[in-house]
Enzyme design. Structure first.
Site, PDB file in Angstrom:
ATOM      1  N   ASP A  83       0.930  -1.610  -0.579  1.00 64.26           N
ATOM      2  CA  ASP A  83      -0.357  -0.364  -0.086  1.00 64.26           C
ATOM      3  C   ASP A  83       0.812   1.266   0.473  1.00 64.26           C
ATOM      4  OD1 ASP A  83      -2.629  -1.083  -0.500  1.00 64.26           O
ATOM      5  OD2 ASP A  83      -2.236  -1.905   1.655  1.00 64.26           O
TER       6      ASP A  83
ATOM      7  N   TYR B 133      -9.892  -1.022   3.352  1.00 64.20           N
ATOM      8  CA  TYR B 133      -9.043   0.093   4.633  1.00 64.20           C
ATOM      9  C   TYR B 133      -8.910   1.193   5.237  1.00 64.20           C
ATOM     10  CZ  TYR B 133      -8.761  -4.534   6.507  1.00 64.20           C
ATOM     11  OH  TYR B 133      -8.723  -6.222   7.491  1.00 64.20           O
TER      12      TYR B 133
END
Length: 709
Positions: free
Chosen positions: A325, A411
């Site tokens: 990420d 998320y």
């Protein structure tokens, strides 16, 4: 690489250099970003470039400390840029000298893809919705053509797919359906996965499973207030929310205890710089501690340099779900504006973040960083039993919190850098947001790779692993690192050296070479980062910071897997390598390499390159300490439709750094000596209910305190 002497340098004649911030580590201003983009456009004047990155190129450590500590020249103000153009498979990257408005370094890097920006993610949904083949698959899944406005996708990095490699700039679209735009689509996943070419703006392939599953007909599971009212509301309590909660207000009537000069923070003996960039987000630099007038260096730079979220389902194409990420999206680019007043509470100071959009125009995220103080509970306390605990001292502490929240598709990552008044530095991470979900048929077994968290909703097992990058400077240059393991003492019970069998100690193993530092966690292991030439006069041990980190699960992907190849750093809990300045960016920053998107994991780059043959000396020298930590997540229904925060943390704690408790100079909240008790004197009182008018008894009106007897 093209150097200054080899380039036809371009300056923008109509633009004067922007005013630089006072501190060389300050992030670029919007004026600087605008000026840099004009210089870059001029440099690539015959090319239609798309801007991806414009960020500060930080000065090297030597240049920085020559300026700060040796009265040297102020470091040059440089910007690093990445641009793309459709005719080149790769990126153009380089460095601009801002005061002279010139490109001083540039190169074309082939066979890589740049970081994905929020603009990239936002454009994918419309591409997918309007593709005839996607519409056909939606109809097969049970969604009528006229309902395509309610088809959504989470645009994910493709990781690596051998069919295209890095030859095209790709995303995979994880598909969902909503019955209404306010619903949460994660309770209605679809079973196919389009592949989108971002440069061409079209779907180039659709991965379709061998077993088809129709879209679920179950009611959406959502979490906004109107949905809570629908789920739990009653005639007596229409909202459905708990009605026993009373507000908690945080007040600081005299203001905050910290001061800021630009981005330089001073708080309770700490002095350091707060930076922010597109990739790592918050960066804490030049950290020092004022030890009664002596400014002692601690760390040159601390940041989260990478993370990976590998999923554990081996079924195709779920093996592609292993997002890096930070390297593929950017913790900075995906950060949330924290202006709602509820992400942080108290007396708050915010910092904005500035990036570039595709056209090279400045893009600002307001209130990207929240800075505030909190009560930290008891800092230290002791009472004497000899007079029924009336002889006592208790000191309550404060803690400073520097935080950001970034969203990576489904998320949310809440990052809290916490400073305590005893010199401790903590990092707390809270995971929330929504599980990544995939459809399962009625009665289909989801185990062992996932859990059914809602009817026909399968949430796959996964890990969240982070790489903490520490650039230590503990009591000056040249540091070392070691493991510190708790072990039982030698000798059997009854032996001369361990007569009663109760002996235990700490076994310290100093890393001599890079190979020595490639360690895995063991029971009760901590790690020491220390200055071997700065010895504590009392303990005789070197001045240290101890890394205490218990959330250290092993990477579960096997050798040869894409996950382990693309995140080689995650195979070990620690890696210590020599510091070096190299490349267009800052020295040895990113353990999966400078350009992570669509990297196959093959070849020598990032941590794999830095480790090399493992023979580099890392004792009593300029080192970088990388630490892998995180959690393994086996989903459960309690995690859906939105997760309560799951919390994990680590701590950097001073050991043999001070000669006594460093927070003795924090004013006590309440203190009475034995003499004062005998004389019936109150002593020092800042916390009893007679003094603290903001506190009160929960169920009684009378004043008093458990501290007074």
């Amino acid at each position: 690489m093209e150097r200054l002497s080899q380039l036809s340098l371009h300056a923008t004649a109509s633009t004067s250099p922007p005013v630089s911030p006072p501190h060389p580590l300050d992030p670029l201003t919007t004026q600087e970003i605008k000026a840099v983009s004009q210089v870059v456009r001029s440099h690539y004047k015959d090319t239609n470039v798309i801007f991806n990155t414009i960020t500060l190129r930080e000065p090297t450590k030597k240049i920085y400390y020559d300026w700060k500590e040796k009265n040297g020249f102020k470091p040059p103000r440089l910007a690093y840029f990445v641009v793309t153009e459709n005719s080149h498979v790769g990126v153009h990257e380089g460095v601009v000298d801002i005061p002279s408005l010139t490109v001083v370094e540039s190169k074309a890097t082939s066979g890589v893809q740049p970081i994905l920006t929020p603009q990239d993610l936002q454009s994918t949904e419309e591409i997918v919705r309007n593709d005839p083949r996607v519409i056909e698959q939606c109809i097969i899944s049970g969604i009528p053509k006229e309902d395509m406005k309610n088809v959504y996708c989470d645009a994910w990095t493709i990781g690596y797919d051998e069919r295209w490699g890095s030859s095209r700039r790709l995303q995979q679209a994880l598909m969902y359906w909503r019955s209404h735009e306010d619903d949460s689509h994660y309770s209605h996943p679809l079973d196919f996965c389009p592949i989108v070419d971002m440069n061409e703006g079209k779907v180039v392939f659709i991965d379709i499973p061998a077993r088809r599953r129709k879209v679920s007909k179950h009611k959406h599971s959502s979490f906004h207030p109107k949905h809570i009212s629908e789920k739990f509301g009653t005639k007596e309590n229409p909202s459905g929310f708990r009605n026993d909660a009373k507000p908690i207000n945080i007040t600081q009537p005299d203001g905050v205890s910290f001061t800021m000069d630009g981005n330089v923070m001073q708080w309770s003996n700490f002095n350091f710089h707060i930076g922010f960039n597109y990739r790592e987000g918050i960066v804490l630099s030049d950290m020092n501690y004022n030890d009664h007038g002596k400014m002692r260096p601690m760390f040159h730079r601390i940041s989260l340099s990478e993370m990976i979220v590998p999923y554990g389902c081996p079924d195709y194409p779920h093996q592609r779900k292993h997002a890096l990420d930070i390297g593929e999206y950017g913790a900075g680019l995906c950060t949330n504006p924290l202006s709602l007043g509820c992400d942080c509470k108290g007396v708050i100071h915010y910092l904005d973040a500035h990036f570039t959009d595709k056209e090279g125009e400045p893009l600002t995220i307001k209130n990207a960083v929240c800075i505030h103080e909190e009560d930290d509970g008891v800092l230290f306390k002791h009472s004497d039993f000899r007079d029924d605990f009336r002889t006592t001292v208790v000191t309550r502490g404060k803690r400073l919190i520097i935080s950001q929240i970034f969203t990576a598709a489904n998320y949310e990552y809440c990052l809290y850098w916490i400073l305590r008044q005893d010199g401790t530095i903590k990092l707390e991470i809270r995971l929330t947001g929504i599980l990544n979900t995939y459809i399962c048929a009625e009665g289909e077994e989801t185990g062992p790779w996932g859990t059914q968290v809602y009817p026909q909703v399968n949430a796959h097992n996964h890990q969240h692993l982070f790489s903490l990058r520490l650039d230590p400077r503990i009591d000056g240059d040249n540091n070392s690192a070691a493991t510190s393991d708790s072990i039982s003492g030698p000798g059997a019970t009854g032996s001369p050296e361990n007569a009663y069998g109760n002996a235990f100690c700490a076994e310290k193993t100093v890393f001599k070479s890079v190979k020595d530092s490639l360690t895995h966690p063991t029971f009760a292991r901590t790690w020491d980062i220390f200055n071997p030439t700065h010895i504590n006069p009392y303990s005789g041990k070197p001045s240290s910071y101890k890394l205490v980190s218990t959330f250290t699960p092993p990477l579960l992907a096997k050798d040869g897997s894409l996950v382990k190849k693309r995140a080689p750093w995650a195979a070990w809990t620690t890696q210590v390598v020599p510091y070096k300045d190299e490349g267009l960016g800052y020295g040895r920053l990113y353990p999966s390499g400078d350009h992570v998107a669509q990297w196959s994991g093959d070849g020598s780059r990032g941590m794999r390159e830095w480790i090399g043959d493992g023979k580099d000396v890392i004792e009593n020298t300029d080192i970088l300490f990388f630490h892998t930590f995180g959690i393994t997540h086996f989903p459960a229904p309690e995690d859906f439709p939105v997760m309560p925060t799951e919390i994990f943390d680590l701590m950097l704690r001073p050991r043999h750094f001070f000669t006594e408790n460093p927070c003795l100079d924090v004013k006590p909240s309440y203190a009475r000596t034995t003499t004062e008790v005998k004389a019936g004197k109150v002593g020092h009182d800042e916390c009893t209910l007679d003094v603290d008018k903001t506190s009160q008894l929960a169920f009684e009106k009378t004043s008093g305190s458990c501290c007074k007897k």
